[in-house]
Design a protein around this motif. Structure first.
Motif: not given
Length: 199
Positions: A4-8, A27-32, A132-139, A141-147
């Motif tokens: 049931g998990h969605r796949i990235v 991904f670690a930030a996204l899971r929250e 998103v800018p390279p080497r920017n985990p927060s950006a 994660a934010g883009a993945i979450l947004r989409l």
């Protein structure tokens, strides 16, 4: 991987230039925010030291249950992954054509990529994907979450991505795939005949 998990999906060999480190931190930030998401990294290990670093990050972050590294995967299996994934991510530090992004788009998998040469020529921000800018985990994660939480944007970029491939990349993809077949055949013939043995 839990049912049931969605796949990235991240289609990239394990290599510093592909920057799986940033992907795992994102991904670690996204899971929250999205606990029902799993990550599939589809690519072989080409740098043993970097692969060991990625393994340590997986262990340290407790991500192992939700991250799969698929090293040996056929073209047909890859096509299924593109179709079944919620979206495809490429966080490369550099790219050539960005063929994996084009392939994902052709199968209807929305893409989030880094804003670097080779990818920005394929992906146009908020039109057929997100940059998103390279080497920017927060950006990232934010883009993945947004989409993944904006169904209207998801539908828009998916439709535009398919149109981009039809308009600009169908012929290039066909040529690239044909060359890959030739290279694979030659490599198998060389291996069978012992060419390069001992070199």
């Amino acid at each position: 991987m839990p049912n049931g998990h969605r796949i990235v999906l991240m289609p990239a060999r394990i290599d510093p230039r592909k920057d799986q480190e940033t992907m795992l931190r994102a991904f670690a930030a996204l899971r929250e925010s999205l606990p029902d998401v799993s990550l599939v990294i589809a690519g072989r290990r080409t740098d043993s030291n970097y692969a060991a670093k990625i393994s340590r990050l997986l262990d340290k972050g407790g991500l192992g249950a939700d991250v799969v590294i698929a090293e040996r995967i056929s073209d047909s299996e890859m096509e299924v992954l593109y179709q079944e994934s919620a979206l495809t991510v490429m966080c490369s530090l550099q790219e050539g054509l960005g063929l994996a992004a084009v392939e994902a788009m052709s199968w209807g998998s929305p893409v989030v990529t880094t804003d670097v040469d080779g990818l920005r020529e394929v992906v146009h921000h908020e039109e057929n994907g997100l940059l998103v800018p390279p080497r920017n985990p927060s950006a990232l994660a934010g883009a993945i979450l947004r989409l993944m939480t904006d169904s209207e944007l998801m539908a828009k970029v998916r439709a535009n991505a398919r149109q981009t491939v039809r308009d600009k990349f169908d012929e290039e993809m066909m040529v690239s795939k044909t060359l890959k077949v030739y290279h694979d055949v030659i490599a198998r013939q060389n291996h069978a005949s012992g060419v390069g043995a001992g070199s």
